[in-house]
Design a protein around this motif. Sequence first.
Motif, PDB file in Angstrom:
ATOM      1  N   GLY A   1       2.561   7.544   0.069  1.00  0.00           N
ATOM      2  CA  GLY A   1       3.613   8.181   0.863  1.00  0.00           C
ATOM      3  C   GLY A   1       4.852   7.324   0.935  1.00  0.00           C
ATOM      4  N   SER A   2       5.233   6.920   2.153  1.00  0.00           N
ATOM      5  CA  SER A   2       6.424   6.092   2.351  1.00  0.00           C
ATOM      6  C   SER A   2       6.120   4.608   2.173  1.00  0.00           C
ATOM      7  N   GLN A   3       4.864   4.268   1.926  1.00  0.00           N
ATOM      8  CA  GLN A   3       4.465   2.865   1.823  1.00  0.00           C
ATOM      9  C   GLN A   3       4.154   2.451   0.394  1.00  0.00           C
ATOM     10  N   LEU A   4       4.428   1.175   0.131  1.00  0.00           N
ATOM     11  CA  LEU A   4       3.939   0.525  -1.077  1.00  0.00           C
ATOM     12  C   LEU A   4       2.881  -0.465  -0.628  1.00  0.00           C
ATOM     13  N   ILE A   5       1.798  -0.531  -1.377  1.00  0.00           N
ATOM     14  CA  ILE A   5       0.699  -1.439  -1.075  1.00  0.00           C
ATOM     15  C   ILE A   5       0.547  -2.349  -2.279  1.00  0.00           C
ATOM     16  N   TYR A   6       0.649  -3.655  -2.039  1.00  0.00           N
ATOM     17  CA  TYR A   6       0.551  -4.635  -3.115  1.00  0.00           C
ATOM     18  C   TYR A   6      -0.723  -5.451  -2.919  1.00  0.00           C
ATOM     19  N   VAL A   7      -1.582  -5.475  -3.941  1.00  0.00           N
ATOM     20  CA  VAL A   7      -2.902  -6.109  -3.857  1.00  0.00           C
ATOM     21  C   VAL A   7      -2.970  -7.283  -4.817  1.00  0.00           C
TER      22      VAL A   7
ATOM     23  N   SER B   1       1.389   7.225   8.891  1.00  0.00           N
ATOM     24  CA  SER B   1       1.190   6.690  10.237  1.00  0.00           C
ATOM     25  C   SER B   1      -0.030   5.784  10.269  1.00  0.00           C
ATOM     26  N   GLY B   2      -0.060   4.918  11.251  1.00  0.00           N
ATOM     27  CA  GLY B   2      -1.199   4.022  11.422  1.00  0.00           C
ATOM     28  C   GLY B   2      -1.219   2.905  10.403  1.00  0.00           C
ATOM     29  N   GLU B   3      -2.401   2.365  10.199  1.00  0.00           N
ATOM     30  CA  GLU B   3      -2.612   1.274   9.250  1.00  0.00           C
ATOM     31  C   GLU B   3      -3.681   1.696   8.245  1.00  0.00           C
ATOM     32  N   PRO B   4      -3.284   2.375   7.177  1.00  0.00           N
ATOM     33  CA  PRO B   4      -4.273   2.908   6.233  1.00  0.00           C
ATOM     34  C   PRO B   4      -5.144   1.843   5.574  1.00  0.00           C
ATOM     35  N   VAL B   5      -4.594   0.663   5.309  1.00  0.00           N
ATOM     36  CA  VAL B   5      -5.396  -0.385   4.674  1.00  0.00           C
ATOM     37  C   VAL B   5      -6.476  -0.871   5.633  1.00  0.00           C
ATOM     38  N   LYS B   6      -6.110  -1.109   6.869  1.00  0.00           N
ATOM     39  CA  LYS B   6      -7.081  -1.562   7.874  1.00  0.00           C
ATOM     40  C   LYS B   6      -8.150  -0.495   8.094  1.00  0.00           C
TER      41      LYS B   6
ATOM     42  N   THR C   1      -5.723 -10.344  -0.758  1.00  0.00           N
ATOM     43  CA  THR C   1      -4.548 -10.239   0.109  1.00  0.00           C
ATOM     44  C   THR C   1      -3.862  -8.927  -0.216  1.00  0.00           C
ATOM     45  N   ILE C   2      -3.593  -8.141   0.822  1.00  0.00           N
ATOM     46  CA  ILE C   2      -2.952  -6.844   0.654  1.00  0.00           C
ATOM     47  C   ILE C   2      -1.735  -6.794   1.558  1.00  0.00           C
ATOM     48  N   SER C   3      -0.582  -6.522   0.953  1.00  0.00           N
ATOM     49  CA  SER C   3       0.659  -6.384   1.715  1.00  0.00           C
ATOM     50  C   SER C   3       1.113  -4.941   1.651  1.00  0.00           C
ATOM     51  N   THR C   4       1.530  -4.412   2.798  1.00  0.00           N
ATOM     52  CA  THR C   4       2.060  -3.056   2.842  1.00  0.00           C
ATOM     53  C   THR C   4       3.510  -3.129   3.286  1.00  0.00           C
ATOM     54  N   GLN C   5       4.275  -2.152   2.866  1.00  0.00           N
ATOM     55  CA  GLN C   5       5.673  -2.082   3.276  1.00  0.00           C
ATOM     56  C   GLN C   5       6.099  -0.623   3.313  1.00  0.00           C
ATOM     57  N   SER C   6       6.712  -0.223   4.414  1.00  0.00           N
ATOM     58  CA  SER C   6       7.260   1.124   4.529  1.00  0.00           C
ATOM     59  C   SER C   6       8.721   1.105   4.109  1.00  0.00           C
TER      60      SER C   6
ATOM     61  N   SER D   1      -7.422 -11.509   8.613  1.00  0.00           N
ATOM     62  CA  SER D   1      -6.172 -11.730   9.350  1.00  0.00           C
ATOM     63  C   SER D   1      -5.186 -10.606   9.071  1.00  0.00           C
ATOM     64  N   VAL D   2      -4.277 -10.413  10.041  1.00  0.00           N
ATOM     65  CA  VAL D   2      -3.219  -9.411   9.928  1.00  0.00           C
ATOM     66  C   VAL D   2      -1.954 -10.031  10.493  1.00  0.00           C
ATOM     67  N   LYS D   3      -0.845  -9.899   9.763  1.00  0.00           N
ATOM     68  CA  LYS D   3       0.433 -10.351  10.318  1.00  0.00           C
ATOM     69  C   LYS D   3       1.537  -9.404   9.865  1.00  0.00           C
ATOM     70  N   ASP D   4       2.566  -9.282  10.675  1.00  0.00           N
ATOM     71  CA  ASP D   4       3.711  -8.448  10.344  1.00  0.00           C
ATOM     72  C   ASP D   4       4.524  -9.104   9.241  1.00  0.00           C
ATOM     73  N   SER D   5       5.091  -8.268   8.372  1.00  0.00           N
ATOM     74  CA  SER D   5       5.938  -8.800   7.304  1.00  0.00           C
ATOM     75  C   SER D   5       6.964  -7.744   6.915  1.00  0.00           C
ATOM     76  N   THR D   6       8.112  -8.209   6.475  1.00  0.00           N
ATOM     77  CA  THR D   6       9.144  -7.315   5.949  1.00  0.00           C
ATOM     78  C   THR D   6       9.618  -7.889   4.628  1.00  0.00           C
ATOM     79  N   TRP D   7       9.528  -7.099   3.588  1.00  0.00           N
ATOM     80  CA  TRP D   7       9.982  -7.526   2.271  1.00  0.00           C
ATOM     81  C   TRP D   7      11.497  -7.546   2.262  1.00  0.00           C
ATOM     82  N   ASN D   8      12.072  -8.505   1.580  1.00  0.00           N
ATOM     83  CA  ASN D   8      13.521  -8.649   1.489  1.00  0.00           C
ATOM     84  C   ASN D   8      14.054  -7.729   0.391  1.00  0.00           C
ATOM     85  N   LEU D   9      13.963  -6.424   0.647  1.00  0.00           N
ATOM     86  CA  LEU D   9      14.391  -5.417  -0.309  1.00  0.00           C
ATOM     87  C   LEU D   9      15.149  -4.323   0.425  1.00  0.00           C
ATOM     88  N   PRO D  10      16.123  -3.696  -0.227  1.00  0.00           N
ATOM     89  CA  PRO D  10      16.870  -2.614   0.426  1.00  0.00           C
ATOM     90  C   PRO D  10      15.944  -1.464   0.836  1.00  0.00           C
TER      91      PRO D  10
END
Length: 147
Positions: free
Chosen positions: A121-127, A39-44, A84-89, A56-65
């Motif tokens: 957890g349910s997230q991947l974090i790419y740095v 829950s929340g924004e662990p990176v922030k 640059t750090i991208s997170t994806q649930s 900066s912060v912006k919403d993103s969705t990776w094109n992955l199943p």
Amino acid sequence: MALTLREEHGLAIFLILMFLIPCVMIIFVAAEVPYSTVSGEPVKDAAIAAGITVTSVKDSTWNLPGATGGKTYVLSDTAGNTVTISTQSFDSADSRDAVIRLYNAHPVGRGHPVGSLIVLGSQLIYVTPANSEILNEIGPALRNRLK
């Protein structure tokens, strides 16, 4: 100079062990991260706790199943380092783990990105870049989220 039978056996055993030892180490040292909803924004939160500026912060969705959405952060510190750090649930452990296997399937430079992939957890974090000092600074706060 020919090897004796005893030396040949010793060399063969040495070569087998040189292959098996790293494989065994990977199996026993690599810890599986359990799938749990984050829950929340662990990176922030980790950046703020470490005194890192969230540029900066912006919403993103990776094109992955199975990807359900995340954020892309640009962070900077007082030394002028930027990362640059991208997170994806992900909706399931299977879809998250499939992405991890895909990431690890390619060597760097052959379809493998040059950043670091962190599982939380349910997230991947790419740095990017992987060797950033900022990652070292926010790492302890991210590790605390795993507990």
